[in-house]
Motif scaffolding. Structure first.
Motif, PDB file in Angstrom:
ATOM      1  N   ALA A  53       0.822  -1.205   0.000  1.00 43.13           N
ATOM      2  CA  ALA A  53       0.000   0.000   0.000  1.00 43.13           C
ATOM      3  C   ALA A  53       0.854   1.252   0.000  1.00 43.13           C
ATOM      4  N   ARG A  54       1.907   1.273   0.822  1.00 44.06           N
ATOM      5  CA  ARG A  54       2.773   2.456   0.874  1.00 44.06           C
ATOM      6  C   ARG A  54       3.514   2.646  -0.451  1.00 44.06           C
ATOM      7  N   ALA A  55       3.833   1.552  -1.118  1.00 43.54           N
ATOM      8  CA  ALA A  55       4.539   1.633  -2.407  1.00 43.54           C
ATOM      9  C   ALA A  55       3.601   2.001  -3.550  1.00 43.54           C
ATOM     10  N   GLY A  56       2.294   2.013  -3.281  1.00 45.14           N
ATOM     11  CA  GLY A  56       1.336   2.347  -4.323  1.00 45.14           C
ATOM     12  C   GLY A  56       1.156   1.246  -5.343  1.00 45.14           C
ATOM     13  N   THR A  57       1.310   0.008  -4.908  1.00 48.33           N
ATOM     14  CA  THR A  57       1.160  -1.119  -5.813  1.00 48.33           C
ATOM     15  C   THR A  57       0.296  -2.182  -5.151  1.00 48.33           C
ATOM     16  N   SER A  58       0.097  -3.291  -5.829  1.00 45.98           N
ATOM     17  CA  SER A  58      -0.790  -4.341  -5.310  1.00 45.98           C
ATOM     18  C   SER A  58      -0.001  -5.360  -4.498  1.00 45.98           C
ATOM     19  N   ILE A  59      -0.740  -6.111  -3.675  1.00 43.95           N
ATOM     20  CA  ILE A  59      -0.095  -7.169  -2.912  1.00 43.95           C
ATOM     21  C   ILE A  59       0.432  -8.242  -3.862  1.00 43.95           C
ATOM     22  N   GLY A  60      -0.222  -8.415  -4.989  1.00 45.51           N
ATOM     23  CA  GLY A  60       0.267  -9.369  -5.984  1.00 45.51           C
ATOM     24  C   GLY A  60       1.618  -8.963  -6.529  1.00 45.51           C
ATOM     25  N   ALA A  61       1.804  -7.659  -6.737  1.00 42.95           N
ATOM     26  CA  ALA A  61       3.101  -7.169  -7.218  1.00 42.95           C
ATOM     27  C   ALA A  61       4.176  -7.426  -6.173  1.00 42.95           C
ATOM     28  N   PHE A  62       3.819  -7.255  -4.894  1.00 43.10           N
ATOM     29  CA  PHE A  62       4.785  -7.545  -3.833  1.00 43.10           C
ATOM     30  C   PHE A  62       5.246  -8.996  -3.921  1.00 43.10           C
ATOM     31  N   TYR A  63       4.273  -9.916  -4.052  1.00 39.98           N
ATOM     32  CA  TYR A  63       4.623 -11.335  -4.043  1.00 39.98           C
ATOM     33  C   TYR A  63       5.312 -11.789  -5.328  1.00 39.98           C
ATOM     34  N   GLN A  64       5.277 -10.979  -6.368  1.00 44.37           N
ATOM     35  CA  GLN A  64       6.088 -11.291  -7.542  1.00 44.37           C
ATOM     36  C   GLN A  64       7.580 -11.214  -7.209  1.00 44.37           C
ATOM     37  N   PHE A  65       7.912 -10.323  -6.273  1.00 45.43           N
ATOM     38  CA  PHE A  65       9.312 -10.126  -5.919  1.00 45.43           C
ATOM     39  C   PHE A  65       9.717 -10.839  -4.639  1.00 45.43           C
ATOM     40  N   PHE A  66       8.838 -10.871  -3.651  1.00 46.19           N
ATOM     41  CA  PHE A  66       9.208 -11.355  -2.325  1.00 46.19           C
ATOM     42  C   PHE A  66       8.185 -12.350  -1.794  1.00 46.19           C
ATOM     43  N   ALA A  67       8.698 -13.364  -1.073  1.00 42.77           N
ATOM     44  CA  ALA A  67       7.816 -14.359  -0.475  1.00 42.77           C
ATOM     45  C   ALA A  67       7.171 -13.849   0.806  1.00 42.77           C
ATOM     46  N   ASN A  68       7.830 -12.915   1.492  1.00 39.31           N
ATOM     47  CA  ASN A  68       7.352 -12.436   2.783  1.00 39.31           C
ATOM     48  C   ASN A  68       8.097 -11.145   3.135  1.00 39.31           C
ATOM     49  N   LYS A  69       7.767 -10.586   4.287  1.00 39.18           N
ATOM     50  CA  LYS A  69       8.409  -9.329   4.667  1.00 39.18           C
ATOM     51  C   LYS A  69       9.889  -9.524   4.967  1.00 39.18           C
ATOM     52  N   GLU A  70      10.256 -10.716   5.457  1.00 40.19           N
ATOM     53  CA  GLU A  70      11.668 -10.975   5.744  1.00 40.19           C
ATOM     54  C   GLU A  70      12.515 -10.865   4.482  1.00 40.19           C
ATOM     55  N   ALA A  71      11.961 -11.343   3.359  1.00 41.51           N
ATOM     56  CA  ALA A  71      12.687 -11.257   2.095  1.00 41.51           C
ATOM     57  C   ALA A  71      12.862  -9.809   1.660  1.00 41.51           C
ATOM     58  N   ALA A  72      11.834  -8.986   1.879  1.00 37.64           N
ATOM     59  CA  ALA A  72      11.935  -7.566   1.517  1.00 37.64           C
ATOM     60  C   ALA A  72      12.979  -6.865   2.381  1.00 37.64           C
ATOM     61  N   VAL A  73      12.990  -7.162   3.674  1.00 36.70           N
ATOM     62  CA  VAL A  73      13.981  -6.552   4.562  1.00 36.70           C
ATOM     63  C   VAL A  73      15.389  -7.003   4.185  1.00 36.70           C
ATOM     64  N   ASN A  74      15.534  -8.278   3.869  1.00 35.17           N
ATOM     65  CA  ASN A  74      16.840  -8.779   3.467  1.00 35.17           C
ATOM     66  C   ASN A  74      17.344  -8.063   2.207  1.00 35.17           C
ATOM     67  N   GLU A  75      16.451  -7.867   1.245  1.00 33.11           N
ATOM     68  CA  GLU A  75      16.841  -7.169   0.013  1.00 33.11           C
ATOM     69  C   GLU A  75      17.227  -5.719   0.312  1.00 33.11           C
ATOM     70  N   LEU A  76      16.512  -5.092   1.236  1.00 30.54           N
ATOM     71  CA  LEU A  76      16.845  -3.726   1.636  1.00 30.54           C
ATOM     72  C   LEU A  76      18.246  -3.665   2.225  1.00 30.54           C
ATOM     73  N   VAL A  77      18.574  -4.621   3.073  1.00 26.51           N
ATOM     74  CA  VAL A  77      19.904  -4.652   3.690  1.00 26.51           C
ATOM     75  C   VAL A  77      20.981  -4.878   2.631  1.00 26.51           C
ATOM     76  N   GLN A  78      20.715  -5.747   1.661  1.00 29.75           N
ATOM     77  CA  GLN A  78      21.701  -5.964   0.601  1.00 29.75           C
ATOM     78  C   GLN A  78      21.924  -4.695  -0.204  1.00 29.75           C
ATOM     79  N   ARG A  79      20.870  -3.932  -0.423  1.00 26.17           N
ATOM     80  CA  ARG A  79      21.023  -2.651  -1.129  1.00 26.17           C
ATOM     81  C   ARG A  79      21.902  -1.706  -0.319  1.00 26.17           C
ATOM     82  N   TYR A  80      21.689  -1.635   0.991  1.00 26.98           N
ATOM     83  CA  TYR A  80      22.500  -0.762   1.836  1.00 26.98           C
ATOM     84  C   TYR A  80      23.954  -1.219   1.868  1.00 26.98           C
ATOM     85  N   ARG A  81      24.166  -2.524   1.908  1.00 26.07           N
ATOM     86  CA  ARG A  81      25.543  -3.030   1.924  1.00 26.07           C
ATOM     87  C   ARG A  81      26.272  -2.695   0.632  1.00 26.07           C
TER      88      ARG A  81
END
Length: 220
Positions: A53-81
């Motif tokens: 919702a905050r990204a302005g997209t659908s939950i389906g779009a989220f699940y195209q990229f990530f299985a769960n919130k842990e995967a999204a957080v992990n990807e965020l950390v990899q971007r920061y690293r």
């Protein structure tokens, strides 16, 4: 980084990589939303629906990229690293010319920029995420910063004992993190960290102008 962190990364890999700019824009929006929501509501209250919702997209779009919130957080950390690896080293330059207040100030400026540009993980630097669900991710980020600086100093001053170099770096970084996280006047923090850390760091590196042959020795 710990073996547990490696295992965690293997479990929460991103589901797919964008092939077009539109997909990349969606992925970036999801990661930005994840970071913002961690700051606003905390990791425990973070949900996949809220991220979408905050990204302005659908939950389906989220699940195209990530299985769960842990995967999204992990990807965020990899971007920061990646940002740490790509930006911190070039920003501070080569210390062979001397461990001066100017060189230390470039480190501090780099750390301050990292602190500003990592929403969702600003608490990493103050130690707020040392434990809890973000503990492994926080340690990975702090270790990335340490490794970049340790490699630069190790290459420049190969004769300095590894234990001495890493002791110096650990204490300097913890001091910088503490002040950057708890004092609002950034200009004052930078000035005072320069005064404190330039002679301290130089004392560990005898080949540098202003350095001393004895780790921790006083600089007049």
């Amino acid at each position: 980084m710990s073996a547990d962190s490696h295992c965690q990364e293997a479990i929460v890999q991103r589901r797919r990589t964008p092939r077009q700019q539109r997909g990349q824009n969606t992925l970036d929006a999801l990661l930005d939303a994840t970071a913002t929501l961690i700051d606003e509501v905390g990791y425990e209250q973070l949900t996949t629906k809220a991220i979408a919702a905050r990204a302005g997209t659908s939950i389906g779009a989220f699940y195209q990229f990530f299985a769960n919130k842990e995967a999204a957080v992990n990807e965020l950390v990899q971007r920061y690293r990646r940002q740490v690896r790509e930006n911190l080293g070039p920003a501070i330059g080569d210390p062979r010319d001397g461990i001066s207040s100017a060189w230390v100030s470039r480190i501090i400026a780099g750390l301050a920029q990292i602190h500003r540009n990592m929403p969702g993980f600003r608490g990493v630097w103050s130690g707020r995420h040392r434990t809890g669900p973000l503990g492994d991710q926080a340690r990975a980020l702090r270790q990335e910063v340490f490794d970049v600086l340790d490699r630069i100093l190790g290459d420049a001053f190969a004769d300095v004992a590894v234990a001495d170099r890493r002791r110096c770096l650990s204490i300097a970084l913890e001091t910088a993190y503490l002040l950057l996280s708890n004092v609002d006047d950034r200009k004052l923090v930078v000035t005072e960290l320069q005064r404190m850390l330039a002679p301290y760091v130089a004392s560990y590196f005898p080949g540098a102008p202003g350095g001393s042959a004895t780790p921790g020795a006083r600089i007049d």
